[in-house]
Every structure is written in C-alpha cells, then in structure tokens.
Motif scaffolding. Sequence first.
Motif: not given
Length: 213
Positions: A74-75, A21-23
């Motif tokens: 790794g994001l 889950p990312s913005l």
Amino acid sequence: MLSQEAIAVKEALERLQLENPSLLNNHSDAEKVETIQYHMSAIMQSMGLDLTDESLGKSPHRIAKMYIEEIFSGLNYENFPKITTVPAQSGQLDMIKIDNILMNSTCEHHFVPIQGQVKVAYIPNEKLLGLSKLNRIVHFFCRRPQLQERLTQQIKTAIQVISNSKDVAVHIQATHHCVHSRGVRDINSMTTTSSYGGAFQENFDLKREFLGN
Ligand SMILES: [Zn+2]
C-alpha cells in the motif's frame, strides 16, 4: 501509471498532511526486493543466525518479497484498487455501512502486526461505490507501516474523495502486538479510533446508528 482515483486520493492526503512520512524513491519493485533482501541477511547474521541453514537460507528473500508485494504494497499507489462507481438514484441516499472488515496492518514503531476490525459508512452523494471497493480501500491503507490514528483518517479521506461525499465515518478497533506480546504485555487491551466527516460529525443519531450493530 496511476489511476485518476489514486492521484486524487494521494493529493488529498498530502494536502491534509495525512500521508505516511516518505521519501521519493524511483526503484522498481525488483530493485527494492533485492535491497531489502541484502539488508535482511545482514540483520539476521548480526543476530548470529546461520543463513546456510536450509530453513533460514531463503528467509531474507521471502521477507523482502512479502514486504513489497504484500504487507507494505500500500505504499505504492500503483496498487491502489480499481474503483467502479454508479450514479446514485434519489431514494438511495441512506447510510451505506460495512461492518467487520478484517484488518491486518503493521505498527510502524515496532514492525509487528496490528489486527482488528474496521467499520465504515458513507452517505452517497452522486455516486455509489461497489461494496467490495470499500474493503479494498481499507486493505490498501492497512498494507503500510501504520499508526492506527492516521490509518483511520486516511481511509475516511480516501472514501470522501472517491465517493464525492463528505459524509463518511470510520471506526477501528484493534490489537497491537507490540502491546500484546512485549512491553506491558497487556493481552486484552484494544485500541479504538474513529474519524467522522460531514453529517456524521454533527448528527448524533446518525453516529449512534453507525456505531450500533
Ligand atoms: Zn508498536
């Protein structure tokens, strides 16, 4: 600039709802380090720590750099490993398996380590991946705040996309420090997760060969 492989893997994970889950955030790494450093100082000070102390003074900066450049790198798909492939010859179509890939990841619930071992295998379709590339794919997804279940599926999907083979198996056995050192303090408990694609799902002998050492 993202590589073709990075884009293809990212799109596949999004389609399968397997992304973290990312913005969206377009800040540079340097800006991220600066922001994290600022907030980490506040966290440490609110615990009553004296940041004028020589040993503690640089910790906020050290932690911020470690987050962005190492344990959470790794994001950022710009850090996705360069993948080299060679065409597979017929007769090379047996399972290729790598055992005991060391994993160091971070539990997204507590931000403490998850450590364990990963086993991956694939049956080449048209392409052979350089062997160390499998390790690098594993390490890339470990360097995120993670859930072990999602990590397992992310690795499987990435290898499927890059090898163009559905026949991929991933097995992870890991210790979660949040279970180990706090909460129930269960020192010996291990969590095992696996994810199977293609022939590994249907063929019991293949699965057994994969799980054997
Ligand atoms: Zn945890």
